[in-house]
Write a protein that holds these residues in place. Sequence first.
Motif, short mmCIF file in Angstrom:
data_model
loop_
_atom_site.label_atom_id
_atom_site.label_comp_id
_atom_site.label_asym_id
_atom_site.label_seq_id
_atom_site.Cartn_x
_atom_site.Cartn_y
_atom_site.Cartn_z
N PHE A 244 -48.98 41.83 31.69
CA PHE A 244 -48.30 39.85 30.95
C PHE A 244 -48.74 39.11 31.93
O PHE A 244 -48.77 39.56 33.23
N LEU A 245 -50.04 38.20 31.57
CA LEU A 245 -50.62 37.67 32.33
C LEU A 245 -49.97 35.93 32.87
O LEU A 245 -50.04 35.49 33.03
N SER A 246 -49.04 35.97 31.54
CA SER A 246 -48.34 34.56 31.80
C SER A 246 -47.34 34.05 32.36
O SER A 246 -46.50 35.16 31.61
N HIS A 247 -47.10 34.17 33.41
CA HIS A 247 -45.87 33.84 34.09
C HIS A 247 -44.86 32.86 32.90
O HIS A 247 -43.34 33.46 33.21
N SER A 248 -44.92 31.83 32.78
CA SER A 248 -44.00 31.68 31.67
C SER A 248 -43.44 32.24 30.63
O SER A 248 -42.70 32.21 30.39
N ARG A 249 -44.47 32.60 30.00
CA ARG A 249 -44.23 32.99 28.70
C ARG A 249 -44.10 34.90 29.30
O ARG A 249 -42.34 35.18 28.39
#
Length: 268
Positions: A244-249
């Motif tokens: 998981f790269l995008s913290h918000s997603r």
Amino acid sequence: MDRVAQSGDLRIDVEQLDSVVVCESTSSMVCRVSDGEQRPFRPGDVFLNANPGRPYRIRWRCGEVLLVQLDAGLLHQVVSPAPGRRPAPVRFTDLQPASPVLAEHWRSAARYVRHAVLGNPEASRQPLVLGTAARTLAAAALAVFPNTALTDPARQDRRDASAPALRRAIAFMEENAHRDISPADVAVAAAVSVRSLQLAFRRHLDSTPAAYLRRIRLERVHQELRMGDPRRETVSRIATRWGFLSHSRFTAHYRSVFGIPPSRTLHD
């Protein structure tokens, strides 16, 4: 992925490349000759150098070009047939995007990988992140440039999209969620084509293989957060380990499944 700038007027002859090279000119005039067709490109244009294995000629005037070189095998990971069926080579029928909207889709996908993946030292060391990014770009190339890859399930694909195939796929995902597995890997384990795999998940679970694998990995993150020491671990580090790269997603997905933010799980 590379960003190349030069201050001359280059003429380049290439006998052949076995990979797919997607170019985006940011500030250069480029003229390409491939299979007898000559085409000029201006700053902002997106194009393919040539079909894999075909010669081409480039005239590149001073300026900058963004390059993405994709191994041809990545394309087959996206459109792989069932085991035992001979894979048809993917050939691009046009070296320009099918529409301006799709050209922008490529720019967005490449920009995301360039900044969010390669520009993040922690993410760029994670095999799950890198594998997903590579397949994302391969899928984007197939969506943007017209090609011979079939997207609709054939009759055999529909027959193969059975509940037993789905169970084999899920078992493989559960056992290998920590590895960089592609849709083609899952399809091989389930003994079906990628299209059958996608149809099986849609037919029986109203989901996709990617969404189901994401849910498995969310469960693994949840377990590590519950067992983690907040003095030594961070949510970001654990999430990145699981792709998981995008913290918000990631936070949005986590909250939708578990009802709380991941930081609360780690610190409770």
